[in-house]
Design an enzyme around this catalytic site. Structure first.
Site, PDB file in Angstrom:
ATOM      1  CG  ASN A   1      -1.742   1.221   1.385  1.00  0.00           C
ATOM      2  OD1 ASN A   1      -1.829   2.030   0.464  1.00  0.00           O
ATOM      3  ND2 ASN A   1      -2.360   1.381   2.541  1.00  0.00           N
TER       4      ASN A   1
ATOM      5  CG  HIS B   1      -5.888   1.690   5.265  1.00  0.00           C
ATOM      6  ND1 HIS B   1      -5.469   2.627   6.182  1.00  0.00           N
ATOM      7  CD2 HIS B   1      -4.843   0.844   5.084  1.00  0.00           C
ATOM      8  CE1 HIS B   1      -4.223   2.365   6.528  1.00  0.00           C
ATOM      9  NE2 HIS B   1      -3.814   1.289   5.886  1.00  0.00           N
TER      10      HIS B   1
ATOM     11  CD  GLU C   1      -3.085   5.392   6.911  1.00  0.00           C
ATOM     12  OE1 GLU C   1      -3.072   5.506   5.670  1.00  0.00           O
ATOM     13  OE2 GLU C   1      -2.125   4.919   7.560  1.00  0.00           O
TER      14      GLU C   1
ATOM     15  CB  SER D   1       5.340  -1.986  12.099  1.00  0.00           C
ATOM     16  OG  SER D   1       4.892  -0.666  12.366  1.00  0.00           O
TER      17      SER D   1
HETATM   18  C1  PEP Z   1      -0.828   0.095   6.366  1.00  0.00           C
HETATM   19  O1  PEP Z   1      -1.040   1.293   6.463  1.00  0.00           O
HETATM   20  O2  PEP Z   1      -1.648  -0.652   5.789  1.00  0.00           O
HETATM   21  C2  PEP Z   1       0.381  -0.441   6.963  1.00  0.00           C
HETATM   22  C3  PEP Z   1       0.409  -1.697   7.293  1.00  0.00           C
HETATM   23  O3  PEP Z   1       1.414   0.445   7.156  1.00  0.00           O
HETATM   24  P1  PEP Z   1       2.877   0.097   7.765  1.00  0.00           P
HETATM   25  O4  PEP Z   1       3.340  -1.179   7.107  1.00  0.00           O
HETATM   26  O5  PEP Z   1       3.710   1.269   7.383  1.00  0.00           O
HETATM   27  O6  PEP Z   1       2.694  -0.069   9.215  1.00  0.00           O
END
Ligand code: PEP
Length: 256
Positions: free
Chosen positions: A9, A99, A101, A212
């Site tokens: 993503n 998502h 966000e 992460s």
């Molecule tokens: C995400 O936003 O879907 C995500 C998993 O971000 P990150 O891997 O940066 O934690």
């Protein structure tokens, strides 16, 4: 045969020139380290979809294209939005739905998540439905019921061809923080999601983990019983995303 799924993503990063560059780099890496047991998907910003799709087509790449969001309506007076049929015309195969966000920053409700998932599937695309608790919910010990309720709400009234729905467990406290969930936490929530899925009309849904994930923890996290990852930050560099894909390949090559 089951296959891993690794989705990058890219969020609101990379203009179309940068996106093309990353796609080409990824093509080189996956050509040198093939991953025949992993479905690899990238989700660039809307404005990059056509350019990235052209590179993938020219390279006859197995990487598939996802959008990060879609409006559930097919067309109309919705300034700034993009519909599922528009995405399908660009050979987009997947859509990330709900998502955290979108839920937190753009007030995407469970109802809109469900309507979007239905529109995606009705439009012949595949939905990656995101669920996950925030820190306060986890600290209150309500993460299991919270995620169960999110899954059931998102899949309300949905029946989909086998495999066309994927559920991504993404605890909000782990996204972009460098603090991934532990293997046992992932295992517990994968189990909660599988139990919830069993009460719906959705079959063959793969369950991903996101939060992460990086080149160093991917192999361990697969031990939590998930089928792959939704990757944010680490998908912006071809080398780290390629290493996560390779972790999926190592895990699935022997037949999981
Ligand atoms: C995400 O936003 O879907 C995500 C998993 O971000 P990150 O891997 O940066 O934690």
């Amino acid at each position: 045969m089951s296959r891993a799924l690794v989705v990058g993503n890219w969020k609101m990063n990379l203009d179309h020139v940068e996106a093309v560059h990353l796609t080409q780099q990824l093509g080189v890496i996956l050509a040198s380290r093939p991953a025949p047991h992993v479905d690899v998907v990238v989700a660039p910003p809307f404005v990059d979809l056509r350019s990235v799709g052209s590179v993938l087509e020219a390279d006859r790449s197995a990487i598939e294209l996802a959008a990060q969001h879609a409006n559930p309506l097919p067309s109309g007076a919705h300034t700034g939005e993009v519909s599922v049929p528009m995405l399908a015309r660009l050979r987009v195969r997947w859509v990330i739905v709900g998502h955290s966000e979108r839920r937190a920053l753009y007030a995407m409700s469970d109802d809109v998540v469900a309507a979007t998932a239905r529109a995606v599937v009705a439009g012949g695309l595949r939905a990656i439905v995101c669920v996950g608790e925030d820190e306060a919910v986890r600290e209150a010990g309500r993460h299991r019921e919270h995620v169960r309720a999110q899954v059931l709400a998102a899949l309300e009234g949905l029946s989909a061809p086998e495999g066309d729905v994927v559920v991504a467990y993404e605890p909000v406290w782990a996204i972009g923080t460098g603090r991934s969930a532990g293997v046992e936490e992932v295992r517990e929530m994968a189990h909660v999601i599988a139990e919830a899925l069993a009460t719906t009309r959705v079959t063959g849904a793969r369950v991903l983990y996101g939060g992460s994930v990086n080149a160093d923890n991917a192999a361990d996290l697969l031990g939590g019983g998930v089928d792959g990852f939704l990757v944010g930050g680490a998908s912006l560099r071809a080398e780290s995303f390629g290493a996560i894909v390779s972790a999926g390949e190592s895990c699935y090559a022997g037949g999981r």
